[in-house]
Enzyme design. Structure first.
Site, PDB file in Angstrom:
ATOM      1  NE  ARG A  99       2.218   4.051  12.417  1.00 14.94           N
ATOM      2  CZ  ARG A  99       2.523   3.075  11.573  1.00 14.94           C
ATOM      3  NH1 ARG A  99       3.243   3.328  10.508  1.00 14.94           N
ATOM      4  NH2 ARG A  99       2.108   1.852  11.777  1.00 14.94           N
TER       5      ARG A  99
ATOM      6  CB  CYS B 146       4.095   1.017   5.122  1.00 23.13           C
ATOM      7  SG  CYS B 146       5.358  -0.146   5.629  1.00 23.13           S
TER       8      CYS B 146
ATOM      9  CB  VAL C  56      13.082  -8.590   7.785  1.00 16.36           C
ATOM     10  CG1 VAL C  56      11.580  -8.750   8.029  1.00 16.36           C
ATOM     11  CG2 VAL C  56      13.873  -9.569   8.666  1.00 16.36           C
TER      12      VAL C  56
ATOM     13  CE  LYS D  23       4.854  -0.358  16.623  1.00 19.38           C
ATOM     14  NZ  LYS D  23       4.403  -1.018  15.397  1.00 19.38           N
ATOM     15  CG  ASN D  24       5.189  -4.419  16.744  1.00 18.75           C
ATOM     16  OD1 ASN D  24       4.391  -3.509  16.475  1.00 18.75           O
ATOM     17  ND2 ASN D  24       6.391  -4.490  16.230  1.00 18.75           N
TER      18      ASN D  24
ATOM     19  NE  ARG E 277       5.114  -4.652   6.526  1.00 21.09           N
ATOM     20  CZ  ARG E 277       4.974  -3.892   7.615  1.00 21.09           C
ATOM     21  NH1 ARG E 277       5.169  -2.600   7.526  1.00 21.09           N
ATOM     22  NH2 ARG E 277       4.624  -4.426   8.769  1.00 21.09           N
ATOM     23  N   PRO E 278       2.927  -7.580   1.655  1.00 23.87           N
ATOM     24  CG  PRO E 278       3.954  -9.397   0.617  1.00 23.87           C
ATOM     25  CD  PRO E 278       4.244  -8.038   1.165  1.00 23.87           C
ATOM     26  CB  VAL E 279      -1.925  -9.925   3.621  1.00 20.18           C
ATOM     27  CG1 VAL E 279      -1.576  -8.703   4.462  1.00 20.18           C
ATOM     28  CG2 VAL E 279      -2.874  -9.560   2.475  1.00 20.18           C
ATOM     29  CG  ASP E 280       1.860 -13.834   0.055  1.00 23.51           C
ATOM     30  OD1 ASP E 280       2.244 -12.845   0.716  1.00 23.51           O
ATOM     31  OD2 ASP E 280       2.621 -14.766  -0.264  1.00 23.51           O
ATOM     32  CG  LEU E 281       3.201 -15.879   3.642  1.00 24.67           C
ATOM     33  CD1 LEU E 281       4.455 -15.666   4.492  1.00 24.67           C
ATOM     34  CD2 LEU E 281       3.288 -17.186   2.866  1.00 24.67           C
TER      35      LEU E 281
ATOM     36  NE  ARG F 287       1.180  -3.365   5.572  1.00 25.29           N
ATOM     37  CZ  ARG F 287       1.171  -4.586   6.083  1.00 25.29           C
ATOM     38  NH1 ARG F 287       1.463  -4.767   7.369  1.00 25.29           N
ATOM     39  NH2 ARG F 287       0.845  -5.632   5.362  1.00 25.29           N
TER      40      ARG F 287
ATOM     41  CG  ASP G 289      10.542  -3.898  14.236  1.00 25.93           C
ATOM     42  OD1 ASP G 289       9.574  -4.361  14.868  1.00 25.93           O
ATOM     43  OD2 ASP G 289      10.577  -3.836  13.001  1.00 25.93           O
TER      44      ASP G 289
END
Ligand code: EPZ
Length: 442
Positions: free
Chosen positions: A408, A124, A338, A30-31, A129-133, A100, A316
């Site tokens: 999912r 979630c 994590v 999936k990932n 779950r930030p996206v700053d990077l 996401r 996971d």
């Protein structure tokens, strides 16, 4: 009679203590599939992806790509992608909020179009779950990025509208940020170096996919990735790697039911930390024919577990492994490093009799002889898998609700478990207020 909330459409009914045997199959990852689909935007010719799992998240990513102008054709596990006519349209927030991973389109869209708008993915169940990077990486490559009203507006500065290679150090080896930057860098002008890059197998798969389209990438799988930008990428026909998390989940199904089972196809080195931990707990894990794993059961002993970026133990797999530790003799300490909120399966495992105490991001698990079947509610994707595993080992019947989480990320998990002899079936629940009716689905 258990009172299901009206939005429940189906549940999993599991009769525990049924021994498993035989072999089951592993679907595509999936990932990896999700980010490779976004990577298809980098190319304006036909791209074919094979070994795609049948998942809700894959369907949602298909809708998101279509919303920005990508042409897609799904045929079983094959997906044909053509991103020739992508436009400025924005992926709709209601789709992005459900997936996401849709944020993965920002790098490829920016690299192809020079500007784009992508709704900011929310948090979630497992964390903010930030996206700053991701954003800081794109800014380092010459993009002007600002967030307005929940939408990320990104535009390449300068007349050439082409991202510039840059040297980027990631504060944390973020999988998604490494993938965003690596994809954007494939079409940038000059060389991009990503330091402290994530090393997950899905990063290598993405790099191999991009290289099959003509990208020039070195070092994927190490903590330093070097990308030399090219003008354009060409078509490809690429097969997604097997899902290491699905494989790890099914290995635990064998261990927790004291059953000898085998799984294929797998890439054993993608599961090195999971195999090592399973061996610590007791079972033998044997690698056969380079792409098959065989688990030989043994009495289960406690161990300690800490989740870390690859090659450390994968976050996971934390919930699934905790289910195993609830029936492993002795005291185990599970540390989640994590994500900040990934211990929500504890409460449901406690409903099944598990002896677990949580303090911050640490769970202390005291092994007990057996779990007791109960109705339980899934809270997130991997928690739902953990509850299924606990149900397989428990005495009596377990009813798992909240299957939208499971669907999912697992391609027909109950069919794979039934192939191993598990007594598990999906039951449709129709609740017309007065009485609840059950009809077997699978
Ligand atoms: C990917 O998420 C996976 N999802 C996750 O799998 C997996 O748990 C995670 O990698 C870690 O292995 C997909 O690939 C679609 P991260 P991602 O960026 O990329 C922080 C599953 O169950 N961070 O490595 O979002 C973040 O908050 C899912 O299949 C920032 O602070 O993971 C987290 O604490 C769940 N800023 C840590 O890094 C950023 O810009 C790891 O996140 C990005 C991340």
């Amino acid at each position: 009679m258990t009172n299901y909330s009206e939005e429940q459409t189906s549940i999993l009914e599991i009769q525990g203590k049924t021994p498993l045997r035989g072999e089951t199959y592993i679907s595509g990852a999936k990932n990896s599939a999700l980010v490779l689909m976004a990577g298809g935007i980098l190319c304006s010719e036909d791209c074919r992806l094979r070994n795609l799992p049948l998942l809700v998240d894959i369907e949602r990513m298909t809708q998101i790509l279509a919303a920005v102008g990508v042409k897609l054709q799904r045929n079983g596990d094959i997906l044909d992608i053509n991103a020739k006519d992508i436009g400025q349209d924005q992926a709709p927030y209601e789709l992005v909020s459900q997936l996401r991973a849709s944020f993965f389109v920002i790098g490829p869209l920016l690299a192809r179009l020079g500007m784009t708008r992508v709704p900011l993915p929310g948090g979630c169940a497992i964390g903010a779950r930030p996206v700053d990077l991701h954003v800081r990486g794109l800014q380092a490559m010459g993009a002007d990025v600002r967030i307005e009203h929940g939408v990320v507006h990104a535009c390449v500065k300068g007349s050439r509208k082409r991202l510039q290679g840059a040297k980027i150090y990631l504060d944390y080896p973020s999988v998604g940020a490494t993938e965003t930057i690596m994809m954007a860098a494939t079409l940038a002008e000059g060389e991009t170096i990503i330091e402290n890059a994530a090393q997950e197998p899905e990063i290598i798969d993405l790099a191999n996919f991009c290289r099959s389209m003509g990208a020039r990438i070195k070092g994927a799988g190490s903590n330093k990735i070097v990308v030399s930008g090219v003008e354009r990428l060409h078509s490809t026909d690429y097969s997604v790697i097997p899902d290491r998390i699905e494989a790890g989940t099914l290995l635990i199904a064998g261990a927790i039911t004291q059953s000898e089972i085998s799984l294929a196809p797998v890439v054993p080195e993608h599961l090195a930390s999971v195999i090592a931990k399973l061996r610590e707990v007791g079972p033998q894990v044997i690698i056969e024919d380079s792409n098959r794993l065989r688990l030989i059961p043994a009495p289960l002993r406690a161990t300690d577990l800490k989740t870390l970026p690859f090659p450390g133990f994968p976050t996971d797999m934390q919930a699934q492994f905790m289910a195993l530790l609830t029936v492993s003799e002795g005291s185990s300490m599970v540390t989640e490093t994590v994500f900040e909120n990934r211990l929500r399966h504890v409460a449901e495992l406690q409903r099944m009799g598990a002896d677990i105490r949580v303090k911050g991001n640490i769970a202390l698990v005291q092994g007990i002889p057996f779990l007791s079947g109960a109705p339980v509610m899934a809270t997130d994707l991997r928690a739902s898998a953990a509850l299924v595993l606990a149900g397989l080992a428990a005495q009596g019947t377990t009813i798992v609700q909240g299957l939208h989480h499971l669907d999912r990320g697992y391609d027909n998990l109950e069919a794979k478990l039934r192939k191993l002899g598990a007594n598990i079936r999906r039951v449709k629940v129709t609740d017309d207020q007065d009485n609840i009716e059950y009809s077997a689905v699978s």
